[in-house]
Design an enzyme around this catalytic site. Structure first.
Site, PDB file in Angstrom:
ATOM      1  N   HIS A  35      52.558  12.770  54.762  1.00  0.00           N
ATOM      2  CA  HIS A  35      52.020  11.509  55.283  1.00  0.00           C
ATOM      3  C   HIS A  35      52.813  10.322  54.731  1.00  0.00           C
ATOM      4  CE1 HIS A  35      48.165  14.010  55.376  1.00  0.00           C
ATOM      5  NE2 HIS A  35      48.274  13.626  56.628  1.00  0.00           N
ATOM      6  N   GLN A  75      51.885  18.839  68.940  1.00  0.00           N
ATOM      7  CA  GLN A  75      51.153  17.571  69.001  1.00  0.00           C
ATOM      8  C   GLN A  75      52.114  16.422  69.292  1.00  0.00           C
ATOM      9  OE1 GLN A  75      47.896  16.403  66.187  1.00  0.00           O
ATOM     10  NE2 GLN A  75      49.565  15.391  65.128  1.00  0.00           N
ATOM     11  N   ARG A 106      45.087  20.878  54.574  1.00  0.00           N
ATOM     12  CA  ARG A 106      44.286  22.103  54.568  1.00  0.00           C
ATOM     13  C   ARG A 106      44.726  23.091  53.484  1.00  0.00           C
ATOM     14  NH1 ARG A 106      43.981  21.102  60.522  1.00  0.00           N
ATOM     15  NH2 ARG A 106      41.761  21.045  60.985  1.00  0.00           N
TER      16      ARG A 106
END
Ligand code: AMP
Length: 280
Positions: free
Chosen positions: A38, A154, A188
Protein backbone atom coordinates in the site's frame (compact mmCIF):
# COMPACT_ATOMS: atom_id res chain seq x y z
CA UNK A 1 -0.91 17.64 8.20
CA UNK A 2 -2.98 14.71 7.01
CA UNK A 3 -6.75 15.10 7.18
CA UNK A 4 -9.11 12.23 7.88
CA UNK A 5 -12.73 12.59 6.81
CA UNK A 6 -15.70 10.26 6.93
CA UNK A 7 -18.29 12.03 4.82
CA UNK A 8 -18.67 12.33 1.07
CA UNK A 9 -19.52 15.99 1.58
CA UNK A 10 -16.12 16.69 3.11
CA UNK A 11 -14.36 14.80 0.31
CA UNK A 12 -16.26 16.81 -2.29
CA UNK A 13 -15.24 20.06 -0.60
CA UNK A 14 -11.60 19.00 -0.40
CA UNK A 15 -11.60 17.90 -4.05
CA UNK A 16 -13.30 21.10 -5.19
CA UNK A 17 -10.70 23.22 -3.37
CA UNK A 18 -7.88 21.20 -4.98
CA UNK A 19 -9.38 21.59 -8.44
CA UNK A 20 -9.78 25.35 -7.96
CA UNK A 21 -6.03 25.44 -7.32
CA UNK A 22 -5.48 23.36 -10.45
CA UNK A 23 -3.86 20.60 -8.42
CA UNK A 24 -3.58 17.11 -9.86
CA UNK A 25 -5.10 14.40 -7.71
CA UNK A 26 -3.52 10.98 -7.20
CA UNK A 27 -5.77 8.37 -5.60
CA UNK A 28 -5.09 5.05 -3.87
CA UNK A 29 -8.22 3.00 -3.06
CA UNK A 30 -7.66 0.48 -0.24
CA UNK A 31 -9.32 -1.60 2.45
CA UNK A 32 -6.71 -0.47 5.00
CA UNK A 33 -4.47 -2.63 7.23
CA UNK A 34 -1.53 -1.10 5.43
CA UNK A 35 1.68 -2.88 4.50
CA UNK A 36 4.60 -1.88 2.32
CA UNK A 37 2.58 -2.64 -0.84
CA UNK A 38 0.00 0.00 0.00
CA UNK A 39 2.75 2.43 0.98
CA UNK A 40 4.53 1.96 -2.36
CA UNK A 41 1.34 3.07 -4.14
CA UNK A 42 1.09 6.16 -1.91
CA UNK A 43 4.77 6.95 -2.50
CA UNK A 44 4.33 6.91 -6.27
CA UNK A 45 1.20 9.04 -6.00
CA UNK A 46 3.13 11.50 -3.84
CA UNK A 47 5.82 11.77 -6.54
CA UNK A 48 3.32 12.34 -9.33
CA UNK A 49 0.57 14.52 -7.87
CA UNK A 50 0.07 17.70 -5.88
CA UNK A 51 -2.71 16.04 -3.90
CA UNK A 52 -2.77 12.45 -2.66
CA UNK A 53 -6.04 10.94 -1.48
CA UNK A 54 -6.28 7.45 0.03
CA UNK A 55 -9.58 5.72 0.76
CA UNK A 56 -9.93 3.11 3.49
CA UNK A 57 -13.13 1.15 3.23
CA UNK A 58 -13.74 -2.52 3.88
CA UNK A 59 -16.38 -2.82 1.21
CA UNK A 60 -19.08 -5.30 2.24
CA UNK A 61 -20.28 -5.59 -1.38
CA UNK A 62 -17.13 -7.41 -2.47
CA UNK A 63 -17.33 -10.11 0.23
CA UNK A 64 -19.61 -13.09 -0.20
CA UNK A 65 -21.47 -14.65 2.72
CA UNK A 66 -19.02 -16.83 4.64
CA UNK A 67 -15.98 -14.83 3.51
CA UNK A 68 -13.82 -12.80 5.89
CA UNK A 69 -15.70 -9.47 6.01
CA UNK A 70 -16.17 -9.63 9.78
CA UNK A 71 -12.62 -10.61 10.63
CA UNK A 72 -10.88 -8.46 8.02
CA UNK A 73 -8.25 -6.42 9.92
CA UNK A 74 -9.23 -2.85 10.79
CA UNK A 75 -6.63 -0.48 12.22
CA UNK A 76 -7.53 3.07 11.22
CA UNK A 77 -5.35 4.95 13.73
CA UNK A 78 -2.24 3.02 12.71
CA UNK A 79 -3.07 3.36 9.01
CA UNK A 80 -3.43 7.12 9.39
CA UNK A 81 0.05 7.36 10.93
CA UNK A 82 1.54 5.23 8.15
CA UNK A 83 -0.16 7.26 5.43
CA UNK A 84 0.92 10.48 7.09
CA UNK A 85 4.56 9.38 6.95
CA UNK A 86 4.13 8.93 3.17
CA UNK A 87 2.87 12.49 2.85
CA UNK A 88 -0.75 11.62 2.08
CA UNK A 89 -3.03 14.68 2.18
CA UNK A 90 -6.43 13.16 2.79
CA UNK A 91 -7.79 9.88 4.05
CA UNK A 92 -11.38 9.12 3.26
CA UNK A 93 -12.66 6.48 5.69
CA UNK A 94 -16.43 6.30 5.29
CA UNK A 95 -18.89 4.12 7.15
CA UNK A 96 -20.95 1.53 5.28
CA UNK A 97 -24.02 3.74 5.73
CA UNK A 98 -22.19 6.67 4.13
CA UNK A 99 -21.41 4.64 1.00
CA UNK A 100 -24.62 2.61 0.87
CA UNK A 101 -27.41 4.52 2.59
CA UNK A 102 -30.84 3.02 3.02
CA UNK A 103 -32.43 2.44 -0.35
CA UNK A 104 -29.11 2.08 -2.17
CA UNK A 105 -29.80 0.13 -5.38
CA UNK A 106 -27.22 0.86 -8.09
CA UNK A 107 -24.31 -1.36 -9.12
CA UNK A 108 -21.61 -1.43 -11.78
CA UNK A 109 -21.07 -4.60 -13.74
CA UNK A 110 -18.95 -5.74 -16.66
CA UNK A 111 -18.97 -8.68 -19.06
CA UNK A 112 -16.01 -11.00 -19.69
CA UNK A 113 -13.10 -10.15 -17.39
CA UNK A 114 -14.97 -10.49 -14.05
CA UNK A 115 -16.01 -14.05 -14.91
CA UNK A 116 -12.45 -15.29 -15.28
CA UNK A 117 -9.81 -16.45 -12.75
CA UNK A 118 -10.86 -15.31 -9.26
CA UNK A 119 -14.34 -14.49 -10.59
CA UNK A 120 -15.09 -18.18 -11.01
CA UNK A 121 -14.66 -18.66 -7.28
CA UNK A 122 -15.96 -15.30 -6.09
CA UNK A 123 -18.94 -14.66 -8.40
CA UNK A 124 -20.06 -11.19 -7.23
CA UNK A 125 -16.69 -9.99 -6.00
CA UNK A 126 -15.70 -7.77 -8.92
CA UNK A 127 -19.19 -6.28 -9.19
CA UNK A 128 -18.70 -5.13 -5.61
CA UNK A 129 -15.22 -3.80 -6.37
CA UNK A 130 -16.35 -1.90 -9.47
CA UNK A 131 -19.37 -0.46 -7.72
CA UNK A 132 -17.34 1.03 -4.91
CA UNK A 133 -14.36 2.14 -6.99
CA UNK A 134 -16.71 3.70 -9.53
CA UNK A 135 -18.37 5.71 -6.76
CA UNK A 136 -14.98 6.75 -5.38
CA UNK A 137 -13.69 7.81 -8.82
CA UNK A 138 -16.86 9.79 -9.35
CA UNK A 139 -16.45 11.79 -6.16
CA UNK A 140 -12.66 12.09 -6.01
CA UNK A 141 -12.14 12.68 -9.76
CA UNK A 142 -8.52 11.51 -9.63
CA UNK A 143 -6.15 12.24 -12.50
CA UNK A 144 -4.34 9.01 -11.68
CA UNK A 145 -5.33 5.97 -9.63
CA UNK A 146 -2.72 3.54 -8.36
CA UNK A 147 -3.38 -0.19 -8.07
CA UNK A 148 -1.12 -3.14 -7.30
CA UNK A 149 -0.17 -5.98 -9.62
CA UNK A 150 -0.96 -8.47 -6.86
CA UNK A 151 -4.59 -7.97 -7.83
CA UNK A 152 -3.90 -7.96 -11.56
CA UNK A 153 -7.41 -8.98 -12.59
CA UNK A 154 -8.84 -6.17 -10.47
CA UNK A 155 -6.51 -3.70 -12.21
CA UNK A 156 -7.65 -4.85 -15.67
CA UNK A 157 -11.31 -4.65 -14.70
CA UNK A 158 -11.02 -1.19 -13.16
CA UNK A 159 -9.07 0.13 -16.12
CA UNK A 160 -11.75 -1.27 -18.46
CA UNK A 161 -14.50 0.28 -16.31
CA UNK A 162 -12.81 3.69 -16.37
CA UNK A 163 -12.52 3.59 -20.18
CA UNK A 164 -16.06 2.33 -20.68
CA UNK A 165 -17.64 4.88 -18.34
CA UNK A 166 -15.56 7.73 -19.80
CA UNK A 167 -13.99 8.45 -16.43
CA UNK A 168 -11.01 10.68 -17.10
CA UNK A 169 -8.58 8.77 -14.89
CA UNK A 170 -5.32 7.11 -15.73
CA UNK A 171 -5.39 3.73 -13.98
CA UNK A 172 -1.83 2.69 -13.24
CA UNK A 173 -0.46 -0.61 -12.01
CA UNK A 174 2.60 -0.85 -9.74
CA UNK A 175 4.65 -3.97 -8.94
CA UNK A 176 3.80 -6.42 -6.16
CA UNK A 177 5.64 -5.70 -2.91
CA UNK A 178 6.97 -8.90 -1.35
CA UNK A 179 8.31 -10.14 1.95
CA UNK A 180 11.96 -11.17 1.99
CA UNK A 181 11.07 -14.79 1.23
CA UNK A 182 8.94 -13.76 -1.74
CA UNK A 183 5.45 -13.97 -0.21
CA UNK A 184 3.30 -11.23 -1.72
CA UNK A 185 2.36 -8.76 0.99
CA UNK A 186 -1.31 -8.88 1.85
CA UNK A 187 -3.50 -7.68 4.70
CA UNK A 188 -4.76 -11.26 4.81
CA UNK A 189 -1.34 -12.73 5.65
CA UNK A 190 -2.16 -12.15 9.33
CA UNK A 191 -4.56 -15.09 9.08
CA UNK A 192 -1.55 -17.40 8.70
CA UNK A 193 -0.08 -19.24 11.67
CA UNK A 194 3.74 -19.65 11.81
CA UNK A 195 3.77 -22.98 9.93
CA UNK A 196 1.24 -21.72 7.38
CA UNK A 197 3.27 -18.57 6.91
CA UNK A 198 6.23 -20.74 5.82
CA UNK A 199 3.98 -22.87 3.60
CA UNK A 200 2.63 -19.71 1.97
CA UNK A 201 5.90 -19.16 0.11
CA UNK A 202 4.80 -21.99 -2.21
CA UNK A 203 2.88 -19.51 -4.39
CA UNK A 204 6.00 -17.49 -5.07
CA UNK A 205 8.11 -20.62 -5.48
CA UNK A 206 5.64 -21.95 -8.05
CA UNK A 207 5.80 -18.66 -9.94
CA UNK A 208 9.57 -18.69 -9.82
CA UNK A 209 9.55 -22.22 -11.20
CA UNK A 210 7.28 -21.02 -14.02
CA UNK A 211 9.55 -18.09 -14.77
CA UNK A 212 12.54 -20.41 -14.85
CA UNK A 213 10.82 -22.74 -17.31
CA UNK A 214 9.70 -19.91 -19.56
CA UNK A 215 13.18 -18.36 -19.35
CA UNK A 216 14.60 -21.70 -20.38
CA UNK A 217 12.46 -21.75 -23.51
CA UNK A 218 9.44 -23.78 -22.39
CA UNK A 219 6.35 -22.26 -23.96
CA UNK A 220 3.86 -25.04 -23.33
CA UNK A 221 1.30 -23.69 -20.86
CA UNK A 222 0.17 -27.14 -19.69
CA UNK A 223 3.75 -28.08 -18.85
CA UNK A 224 4.25 -24.87 -16.86
CA UNK A 225 0.99 -25.34 -14.96
CA UNK A 226 1.76 -28.95 -14.08
CA UNK A 227 5.18 -28.00 -12.74
CA UNK A 228 3.56 -25.26 -10.64
CA UNK A 229 1.01 -27.74 -9.36
CA UNK A 230 3.81 -30.02 -8.22
CA UNK A 231 5.42 -27.21 -6.24
CA UNK A 232 2.15 -26.46 -4.44
CA UNK A 233 1.21 -30.09 -3.88
CA UNK A 234 4.43 -30.72 -1.99
CA UNK A 235 2.97 -28.47 0.71
CA UNK A 236 0.47 -30.37 2.85
CA UNK A 237 -2.43 -28.13 3.75
CA UNK A 238 -2.17 -26.00 0.61
CA UNK A 239 -5.30 -26.36 -1.50
CA UNK A 240 -5.11 -25.10 -5.06
CA UNK A 241 -8.09 -23.04 -6.19
CA UNK A 242 -6.67 -22.40 -9.63
CA UNK A 243 -3.43 -22.20 -11.57
CA UNK A 244 -3.74 -20.32 -14.85
CA UNK A 245 -1.68 -19.28 -17.83
CA UNK A 246 -3.67 -16.66 -19.74
CA UNK A 247 -3.41 -13.81 -22.21
CA UNK A 248 -2.62 -10.77 -20.08
CA UNK A 249 -5.26 -8.56 -21.73
CA UNK A 250 -8.20 -10.92 -22.27
CA UNK A 251 -7.44 -13.44 -19.48
CA UNK A 252 -8.32 -16.17 -21.97
CA UNK A 253 -6.36 -19.40 -21.41
CA UNK A 254 -3.15 -19.56 -23.42
CA UNK A 255 -1.99 -22.87 -24.85
CA UNK A 256 1.38 -21.46 -25.71
CA UNK A 257 3.27 -18.75 -23.92
CA UNK A 258 3.88 -16.16 -26.59
CA UNK A 259 3.29 -12.43 -26.31
CA UNK A 260 2.35 -10.95 -22.95
CA UNK A 261 1.13 -13.72 -20.66
CA UNK A 262 -0.16 -13.73 -17.09
CA UNK A 263 0.71 -16.67 -14.88
CA UNK A 264 -1.57 -16.57 -11.89
CA UNK A 265 -2.74 -18.73 -9.02
CA UNK A 266 -5.00 -18.83 -5.98
CA UNK A 267 -4.27 -21.17 -3.10
CA UNK A 268 -5.98 -21.71 0.23
CA UNK A 269 -3.83 -22.25 3.28
CA UNK A 270 -5.77 -22.60 6.51
CA UNK A 271 -8.22 -19.68 6.71
CA UNK A 272 -6.35 -17.59 4.16
CA UNK A 273 -7.05 -17.43 0.45
CA UNK A 274 -3.82 -16.26 -1.16
CA UNK A 275 -3.27 -15.04 -4.72
CA UNK A 276 -0.17 -14.14 -6.68
CA UNK A 277 0.90 -13.70 -10.28
CA UNK A 278 3.67 -12.76 -12.66
CA UNK A 279 3.69 -11.33 -16.16
CA UNK A 280 6.01 -13.02 -18.65
P1 AMP B 1 -6.42 -3.87 -0.56
O1 AMP B 1 -6.31 -2.96 0.61
O2 AMP B 1 -5.90 -5.24 -0.30
O3 AMP B 1 -7.78 -3.85 -1.21
O4 AMP B 1 -5.42 -3.30 -1.65
C1 AMP B 1 -5.45 -1.94 -2.02
C2 AMP B 1 -4.51 -1.74 -3.19
O5 AMP B 1 -3.19 -2.15 -2.81
C3 AMP B 1 -4.88 -2.59 -4.40
O6 AMP B 1 -4.65 -1.83 -5.59
C4 AMP B 1 -3.95 -3.74 -4.30
O7 AMP B 1 -3.66 -4.34 -5.55
C5 AMP B 1 -2.71 -3.08 -3.74
N1 AMP B 1 -1.85 -4.07 -3.11
C6 AMP B 1 -2.20 -5.04 -2.24
N2 AMP B 1 -1.15 -5.81 -1.92
C7 AMP B 1 -0.10 -5.32 -2.63
C8 AMP B 1 1.27 -5.68 -2.75
N3 AMP B 1 1.78 -6.71 -2.08
N4 AMP B 1 2.04 -4.94 -3.57
C9 AMP B 1 1.53 -3.90 -4.26
N5 AMP B 1 0.26 -3.50 -4.19
C10 AMP B 1 -0.55 -4.21 -3.39
Amino acid sequence: MIRVVESLKEVREFVAASLRRNQKIGFVPTMGAFHAGHLSLMRQARKDSAIVIVSIFVNPLQFAAGEDYDRYPRQLAKDVRMAESEGVDLIFAPSVAEMYPKGYATYIDQTDLPNKLCGQFRPDHFRGVMSVVGKLFNVITPDTAYLGQKDYQQFLIIRRMAVDLNLDVDVRMLPTAREEDGLAMSSRNIYLGPKQRKDATCLYRALQRAEELVGGGTNNAARVMSEMKRVIQRVKGARIEYIAVVNSETLEPAKEIKGKTLISLAVRIGKARLIDNILV
